[in-house]
Design a protein around this motif. Structure first.
Motif, PDB file in Angstrom:
ATOM      1  N   TRP A  66       0.831  -1.216   0.000  1.00 43.94           N
ATOM      2  CA  TRP A  66       0.000   0.000   0.000  1.00 43.94           C
ATOM      3  C   TRP A  66       0.860   1.258   0.000  1.00 43.94           C
ATOM      4  CZ3 TRP A  66      -3.776   2.697  -1.343  1.00 43.94           C
ATOM      5  CH2 TRP A  66      -4.086   3.909  -0.719  1.00 43.94           C
ATOM      6  N   LEU A  67       1.972   1.273   0.736  1.00 40.03           N
ATOM      7  CA  LEU A  67       2.845   2.445   0.728  1.00 40.03           C
ATOM      8  C   LEU A  67       3.469   2.652  -0.661  1.00 40.03           C
ATOM      9  CD1 LEU A  67       4.768   2.278   4.136  1.00 40.03           C
ATOM     10  CD2 LEU A  67       2.927   3.816   3.483  1.00 40.03           C
ATOM     11  N   LEU A  68       3.854   1.563  -1.306  1.00 43.05           N
ATOM     12  CA  LEU A  68       4.424   1.686  -2.653  1.00 43.05           C
ATOM     13  C   LEU A  68       3.377   2.185  -3.640  1.00 43.05           C
ATOM     14  CD1 LEU A  68       6.784   1.305  -4.565  1.00 43.05           C
ATOM     15  CD2 LEU A  68       6.123  -1.110  -4.809  1.00 43.05           C
ATOM     16  N   GLU A  69       2.156   1.681  -3.502  1.00 39.54           N
ATOM     17  CA  GLU A  69       1.070   2.147  -4.380  1.00 39.54           C
ATOM     18  C   GLU A  69       0.780   3.629  -4.134  1.00 39.54           C
ATOM     19  OE1 GLU A  69      -2.168   2.528  -6.938  1.00 39.54           O
ATOM     20  OE2 GLU A  69      -0.545   1.049  -6.858  1.00 39.54           O
ATOM     21  N   GLN A  74       1.550   9.295  -6.858  1.00 40.88           N
ATOM     22  CA  GLN A  74       1.947  10.700  -6.864  1.00 40.88           C
ATOM     23  C   GLN A  74       2.829  11.049  -8.058  1.00 40.88           C
ATOM     24  OE1 GLN A  74       3.481  11.949  -3.035  1.00 40.88           O
ATOM     25  NE2 GLN A  74       2.132  10.555  -1.922  1.00 40.88           N
ATOM     26  N   TRP A  75       3.418  10.038  -8.740  1.00 38.69           N
ATOM     27  CA  TRP A  75       4.271  10.379  -9.878  1.00 38.69           C
ATOM     28  C   TRP A  75       3.718   9.880 -11.218  1.00 38.69           C
ATOM     29  CZ3 TRP A  75       7.940   6.870  -6.900  1.00 38.69           C
ATOM     30  CH2 TRP A  75       7.860   5.547  -7.333  1.00 38.69           C
ATOM     31  N   ARG A  76       2.436   9.487 -11.250  1.00 40.90           N
ATOM     32  CA  ARG A  76       1.878   8.984 -12.495  1.00 40.90           C
ATOM     33  C   ARG A  76       1.887  10.039 -13.603  1.00 40.90           C
ATOM     34  NH1 ARG A  76      -3.110   5.255 -10.164  1.00 40.90           N
ATOM     35  NH2 ARG A  76      -1.786   3.463  -9.622  1.00 40.90           N
ATOM     36  N   GLY A  77       1.824  11.292 -13.234  1.00 41.54           N
ATOM     37  CA  GLY A  77       1.811  12.339 -14.239  1.00 41.54           C
ATOM     38  C   GLY A  77       3.169  12.607 -14.853  1.00 41.54           C
ATOM     39  N   ILE A  78       4.234  12.083 -14.259  1.00 44.92           N
ATOM     40  CA  ILE A  78       5.585  12.353 -14.784  1.00 44.92           C
ATOM     41  C   ILE A  78       6.256  11.074 -15.297  1.00 44.92           C
ATOM     42  CG2 ILE A  78       5.917  14.382 -13.316  1.00 44.92           C
ATOM     43  CD1 ILE A  78       7.490  12.675 -11.389  1.00 44.92           C
ATOM     44  N   GLY A  79       5.512  10.003 -15.426  1.00 42.27           N
ATOM     45  CA  GLY A  79       6.043   8.793 -16.024  1.00 42.27           C
ATOM     46  C   GLY A  79       6.950   8.029 -15.111  1.00 42.27           C
ATOM     47  N   GLY A  80       6.447   7.453 -14.049  1.00 39.71           N
ATOM     48  CA  GLY A  80       7.250   6.665 -13.124  1.00 39.71           C
ATOM     49  C   GLY A  80       7.106   5.184 -13.410  1.00 39.71           C
ATOM     50  N   GLN A  81       8.029   4.385 -12.912  1.00 38.70           N
ATOM     51  CA  GLN A  81       7.974   2.945 -13.119  1.00 38.70           C
ATOM     52  C   GLN A  81       8.598   2.231 -11.932  1.00 38.70           C
ATOM     53  OE1 GLN A  81      10.291   1.701 -16.519  1.00 38.70           O
ATOM     54  NE2 GLN A  81      11.924   3.170 -16.104  1.00 38.70           N
ATOM     55  N   VAL A  82       8.142   0.975 -11.731  1.00 39.79           N
ATOM     56  CA  VAL A  82       8.652   0.107 -10.677  1.00 39.79           C
ATOM     57  C   VAL A  82       9.375  -1.044 -11.366  1.00 39.79           C
ATOM     58  CG1 VAL A  82       8.078  -1.353  -8.717  1.00 39.79           C
ATOM     59  CG2 VAL A  82       6.743   0.726  -9.155  1.00 39.79           C
ATOM     60  N   VAL A  83      10.628  -1.292 -11.002  1.00 45.13           N
ATOM     61  CA  VAL A  83      11.422  -2.328 -11.656  1.00 45.13           C
ATOM     62  C   VAL A  83      11.979  -3.274 -10.610  1.00 45.13           C
ATOM     63  CG1 VAL A  83      12.042  -0.837 -13.597  1.00 45.13           C
ATOM     64  CG2 VAL A  83      13.526  -0.902 -11.563  1.00 45.13           C
ATOM     65  N   GLY A  84      12.353  -4.463 -11.069  1.00 48.47           N
ATOM     66  CA  GLY A  84      13.021  -5.427 -10.203  1.00 48.47           C
ATOM     67  C   GLY A  84      12.139  -6.061  -9.164  1.00 48.47           C
TER      68      GLY A  84
END
Length: 377
Positions: A66-69, A74-84
């Motif tokens: 939930w904390l990661l979500e 908050q950064w969906r408008g600037i193109g964020g991604q989660v890797v690994g």
């Protein structure tokens, strides 16, 4: 132990924020995770692009997901991604993506008409339930009394004498004091207002008739309901909490016959005694005020009192007393047996007992007033 700590490091490079998570993203590390995520959110607001590498995370639970979500929203408008992130952890994160997406709608404002009708319905249901409880207790007392009449040796005479001492004789001082003051107040007000018409003498009529017919028995019944009725409810309620009533049933005794019948019978006997003493104290209080405030000698007061009142007025008040005692006793004992296993329940039922007893006493007094008026008393 340091490797178990939650980690989240940040690195800026050409306007891009690169986050690296590590350690345990679990509920036991909530405090440090909240601080790290809030700090990362502030950094993400200044970046043009954000990524977070989850390869270093060893433990991951629902709280961490939930904390990661929350952070990624908050950064969906600037193109964020989660890797690994491992596949099973990504599945958990996907579950969190559907949580709290829409604001909770405010509760609908209830229809006042529907709410009023519902309140009336609940009130009628409660009234019916109370009436059933009262009737059931009255019937149980009647059955127990019939058995005692058939076998008088089964009556708990010692218990009855003890209750008579507590309910009647120990209550005499406070009853005399209160009724004396009530009689004095009625006399003072009567003299004060009748004096405007030169009719102070009629204040004696007011005191005599009002005390003997209505106020004397009513004040005594209300005081007994607050003093002895609440005591009955608390005693029986405490026994219910400690399962002593169930123990009596297990031993083959009828709790109504052992505990309730002596108490109710004592109230039926005590109310007329206390009513008589209270009425005499109220008449005496009225006489004292008539002498000191109204300038009326005791001889004149007594003479006027003899002309104003009759044996009928005295009988009206005394006839009401045992019925009021019965009502107080039945309500107090019925409420005591409804106590559950908590102190809150004991306090609630004791309060209900006093309120219901006083209400029924006043209603009964009104019914008697209509009845005596209809038969010419």
């Amino acid at each position: 132990m340091a490797s178990d700590a939650a980690l989240l490091t940040a690195k800026f490079e050409d306007g891009r924020l690169e986050l690296a998570a590590g350690g345990s993203w679990t509920a036991p590390h909530a405090a440090e995770l909240e601080t790290l995520v809030d700090r990362a959110a502030e950094d993400a607001a200044k970046a043009k692009a954000v990524s977070i590498d989850m390869r270093g995370v060893r433990e991951f639970d629902t709280y961490g997901a939930w904390l990661l979500e929350r952070l990624t929203r908050q950064w969906r408008g600037i193109g964020g991604q989660v890797v690994g992130m491992p596949e099973h952890d990504r599945t958990l994160l996907k579950e969190m993506s559907g949580v709290n997406l829409e604001p909770v709608a405010p509760p609908a404002r209830p229809n006042p008409i529907v709410s009023a009708l519902a309140a009336i319905g609940r009130g009628m249901t409660g009234f019916g339930r109370d009436l059933g409880t009262f009737t059931n207790m009255l019937g149980a007392i009647g059955v127990a009394a019939t058995r005692v009449v058939a076998r008088p040796r089964d009556f708990r005479f010692t218990s009855a004498v003890n209750q008579l001492d507590r309910v009647c004789w120990q209550a005499v001082p406070i009853i005399l004091l209160i009724t004396f003051l009530i009689g004095a107040i009625i006399a003072q007000q009567g003299i004060f207002h009748f004096r405007k018409f030169g009719a102070e003498m009629y204040a004696v009529d007011l005191v005599g008739i009002l005390i003997l017919r209505e106020v004397g028995v009513l004040i005594v019944a209300i005081m007994v309901a607050g003093r002895s009725g609440s005591s009955y409810t608390a005693e029986l309620g405490s026994m219910m909490m400690r399962e002593e009533v169930d123990a009596l049933r297990t031993m083959g005794f009828d709790p109504v016959e052992v505990l309730i019948l002596p108490r109710v019978l004592v109230l039926i006997i005590a109310l007329p005694i206390l009513t008589f003493l209270g009425s005499m104290a109220a008449l005496y209080g009225g006489g004292v005020v008539a002498w000191l405030y109204g300038g009326m000698s005791p001889e004149i007061y007594i003479s006027r009192l003899e002309e104003a009142i009759s044996l009928t007025h005295f009988k009206v008040g005394m006839i009401k007393a045992p019925f009021m005692g019965l009502v107080i006793g039945v309500v107090a004992c019925a409420e005591g047996l409804l106590v559950k296993g908590s102190a809150e329940s004991l306090g609630l039922q004791t309060t209900k007992s006093v309120v219901k007893s006083i209400f029924l006493v006043i209603v009964l007094d009104g019914l008697f007033a209509i009845f005596f008026a209809s038969i010419g008393m």
